[in-house]
Design a protein around this motif. Structure first.
Motif, PDB file in Angstrom:
ATOM      1  N   GLU A  12      47.093  26.642  33.972  1.00 26.64           N
ATOM      2  CA  GLU A  12      47.999  25.667  33.254  1.00 26.64           C
ATOM      3  C   GLU A  12      49.117  26.472  32.990  1.00 26.64           C
ATOM      4  O   GLU A  12      50.396  26.351  33.278  1.00 26.64           O
ATOM      5  CB  GLU A  12      47.557  25.044  32.127  1.00 26.64           C
ATOM      6  N   GLN A  13      49.157  27.844  32.264  1.00 28.25           N
ATOM      7  CA  GLN A  13      50.057  28.729  31.979  1.00 28.25           C
ATOM      8  C   GLN A  13      50.927  29.129  33.316  1.00 28.25           C
ATOM      9  O   GLN A  13      51.979  29.204  33.254  1.00 28.25           O
ATOM     10  CB  GLN A  13      49.476  29.892  31.020  1.00 28.25           C
ATOM     11  N   GLU A  14      50.078  29.767  34.208  1.00 28.04           N
ATOM     12  CA  GLU A  14      50.808  29.940  35.416  1.00 28.04           C
ATOM     13  C   GLU A  14      51.278  28.818  36.278  1.00 28.04           C
ATOM     14  O   GLU A  14      52.361  29.129  36.844  1.00 28.04           O
ATOM     15  CB  GLU A  14      49.699  30.867  36.527  1.00 28.04           C
ATOM     16  N   ALA A  15      50.894  27.767  36.155  1.00 28.04           N
ATOM     17  CA  ALA A  15      51.731  26.586  36.685  1.00 28.04           C
ATOM     18  C   ALA A  15      52.934  26.296  36.158  1.00 28.04           C
ATOM     19  O   ALA A  15      53.882  25.669  37.009  1.00 28.04           O
ATOM     20  CB  ALA A  15      50.715  25.151  36.561  1.00 28.04           C
ATOM     21  N   GLN A  16      53.109  26.464  35.071  1.00 26.97           N
ATOM     22  CA  GLN A  16      54.703  26.264  34.389  1.00 26.97           C
ATOM     23  C   GLN A  16      55.561  27.257  35.136  1.00 26.97           C
ATOM     24  O   GLN A  16      56.685  26.689  35.620  1.00 26.97           O
ATOM     25  CB  GLN A  16      54.317  26.582  32.905  1.00 26.97           C
ATOM     26  N   THR A  17      55.112  28.411  35.295  1.00 28.28           N
ATOM     27  CA  THR A  17      56.244  29.570  35.803  1.00 28.28           C
ATOM     28  C   THR A  17      56.083  29.095  37.237  1.00 28.28           C
ATOM     29  O   THR A  17      57.249  29.102  38.087  1.00 28.28           O
ATOM     30  CB  THR A  17      55.711  30.692  35.905  1.00 28.28           C
ATOM     31  N   THR A  18      54.841  28.620  38.060  1.00 29.02           N
ATOM     32  CA  THR A  18      55.258  28.602  39.334  1.00 29.02           C
ATOM     33  C   THR A  18      55.970  27.370  39.967  1.00 29.02           C
ATOM     34  O   THR A  18      56.573  27.301  40.763  1.00 29.02           O
ATOM     35  CB  THR A  18      53.558  28.259  39.981  1.00 29.02           C
ATOM     36  N   ARG A  19      55.720  26.138  38.912  1.00 22.99           N
ATOM     37  CA  ARG A  19      56.565  24.830  39.030  1.00 22.99           C
ATOM     38  C   ARG A  19      57.910  25.410  39.155  1.00 22.99           C
ATOM     39  O   ARG A  19      58.785  24.795  40.068  1.00 22.99           O
ATOM     40  CB  ARG A  19      56.146  24.065  38.077  1.00 22.99           C
ATOM     41  N   LYS A  20      58.313  26.104  38.237  1.00 21.25           N
ATOM     42  CA  LYS A  20      59.961  26.411  38.064  1.00 21.25           C
ATOM     43  C   LYS A  20      60.416  27.351  39.271  1.00 21.25           C
ATOM     44  O   LYS A  20      61.538  27.063  39.732  1.00 21.25           O
ATOM     45  CB  LYS A  20      60.189  27.309  36.996  1.00 21.25           C
ATOM     46  N   MET A  21      59.515  28.046  39.893  1.00 20.57           N
ATOM     47  CA  MET A  21      59.832  28.968  41.080  1.00 20.57           C
ATOM     48  C   MET A  21      60.028  27.984  42.219  1.00 20.57           C
ATOM     49  O   MET A  21      60.928  27.999  42.925  1.00 20.57           O
ATOM     50  CB  MET A  21      58.778  30.063  41.230  1.00 20.57           C
ATOM     51  N   LEU A  22      58.941  27.063  42.475  1.00 18.81           N
ATOM     52  CA  LEU A  22      58.977  26.375  43.574  1.00 18.81           C
ATOM     53  C   LEU A  22      60.069  25.388  43.514  1.00 18.81           C
ATOM     54  O   LEU A  22      60.696  25.066  44.837  1.00 18.81           O
ATOM     55  CB  LEU A  22      57.550  25.565  43.721  1.00 18.81           C
ATOM     56  N   ALA A  23      60.404  24.820  42.472  1.00 11.33           N
ATOM     57  CA  ALA A  23      61.815  23.874  42.292  1.00 11.33           C
ATOM     58  C   ALA A  23      62.830  24.639  42.799  1.00 11.33           C
ATOM     59  O   ALA A  23      63.851  23.877  43.114  1.00 11.33           O
ATOM     60  CB  ALA A  23      61.680  23.381  40.970  1.00 11.33           C
ATOM     61  N   ALA A  45      56.050  29.330  50.275  1.00 12.01           N
ATOM     62  CA  ALA A  45      56.147  28.296  49.253  1.00 12.01           C
ATOM     63  C   ALA A  45      54.929  27.335  49.453  1.00 12.01           C
ATOM     64  O   ALA A  45      54.142  27.149  48.417  1.00 12.01           O
ATOM     65  CB  ALA A  45      57.293  27.822  49.051  1.00 12.01           C
ATOM     66  N   THR A  46      54.696  26.942  50.585  1.00  9.81           N
ATOM     67  CA  THR A  46      53.357  26.215  50.589  1.00  9.81           C
ATOM     68  C   THR A  46      52.143  26.694  50.557  1.00  9.81           C
ATOM     69  O   THR A  46      51.343  26.285  49.878  1.00  9.81           O
ATOM     70  CB  THR A  46      53.618  25.587  52.465  1.00  9.81           C
ATOM     71  N   GLU A  81      58.768  17.332  48.528  1.00 11.01           N
ATOM     72  CA  GLU A  81      57.489  17.256  49.063  1.00 11.01           C
ATOM     73  C   GLU A  81      56.407  18.358  48.577  1.00 11.01           C
ATOM     74  O   GLU A  81      55.418  18.516  48.324  1.00 11.01           O
ATOM     75  CB  GLU A  81      57.429  17.409  50.652  1.00 11.01           C
ATOM     76  N   LEU A  82      57.259  19.721  48.462  1.00 10.24           N
ATOM     77  CA  LEU A  82      56.681  21.124  47.876  1.00 10.24           C
ATOM     78  C   LEU A  82      56.127  20.752  46.433  1.00 10.24           C
ATOM     79  O   LEU A  82      54.935  21.064  46.307  1.00 10.24           O
ATOM     80  CB  LEU A  82      57.603  22.223  48.067  1.00 10.24           C
ATOM     81  N   ARG A 138      53.922  34.469  44.273  1.00 11.61           N
ATOM     82  CA  ARG A 138      54.972  33.881  43.341  1.00 11.61           C
ATOM     83  C   ARG A 138      56.309  34.975  43.234  1.00 11.61           C
ATOM     84  O   ARG A 138      57.242  34.982  43.325  1.00 11.61           O
ATOM     85  CB  ARG A 138      54.704  33.477  42.033  1.00 11.61           C
ATOM     86  N   ALA A 139      55.817  36.296  43.008  1.00 12.15           N
ATOM     87  CA  ALA A 139      56.577  37.333  43.041  1.00 12.15           C
ATOM     88  C   ALA A 139      57.267  37.535  44.328  1.00 12.15           C
ATOM     89  O   ALA A 139      58.485  37.756  44.469  1.00 12.15           O
ATOM     90  CB  ALA A 139      55.956  38.844  42.566  1.00 12.15           C
TER      91      ALA A 139
END
Length: 165
Positions: A12-23, A45-46, A81-82, A138-139
């Motif tokens: 969940e913690q990593e998802a918060q940052t990942t979501r911001k990057m993918l957006a 990204a996929t 979609e991503l 992500r990096a």
């Protein structure tokens, strides 16, 4: 400490940052790549978006054999979609962790391509590797975005863009 709870919290913690990057992946740059040997931003990204589903794969299978399961990435065409794909993968991984017990975490899991074995580790180690892959890729995505002159969010504190350096 309960390993399942620790994995759930980390996911969940990593998802918060990942979501911001993918957006931040621009819809008009999906074919862009910084070097001919690099993945396109779409492929990178996929792959990031699909990695939370590796939690389920680790918990429900004993191996991944690329000879029998060649990699076929989902065809993502835009950032909406991503993000939807990421949320689906994340929900899948979280649901698998919510149903998991610690006992199978010690069981072996193998990554192979036919007779060539890349690794055999515990299922717990595969889950940790999936998290590490999310962070690693992500990096990479952060570098891609930086090269496209897109300000990036911080991961474990503010980024240089957020600090106005």
């Amino acid at each position: 400490m309960d390993v399942i709870k620790m994995f759930s919290k980390e996911l969940e913690q990593e998802a918060q940052t990942t979501r911001k990057m993918l957006a931040l992946v621009p819809n008009d740059k999906y074919d862009w790549q910084p070097h001919p040997k690099s993945m396109t931003i779409k492929r990178l990204a996929t792959h990031i978006a699909e990695l939370p589903s590796w939690v389920t794969m680790a918990l429900t299978t004993d191996e991944l054999d690329f000879a029998n399961n060649p990699y076929q990435p989902v065809n993502i065409n835009n950032t909406d979609e991503l993000l939807a794909y990421f949320e689906q993968s994340l929900a899948d991984g979280k649901a698998s962790l919510a149903q998991a017990t610690e006992e199978p975490l010690e069981q072996p899991w193998t990554l192979r391509n036919g007779d060539e074995i890349y690794s055999t580790t515990s299922k717990a180690e595969v889950i940790r590797m999936a998290f590490s892959q999310i962070i690693h890729h992500r990096a990479q995505l952060g570098v891609y975005l930086r090269l496209l002159n897109i300000p990036i969010p911080g991961s474990y504190g503010p980024s240089a863009d957020e600090m106005n350096f």
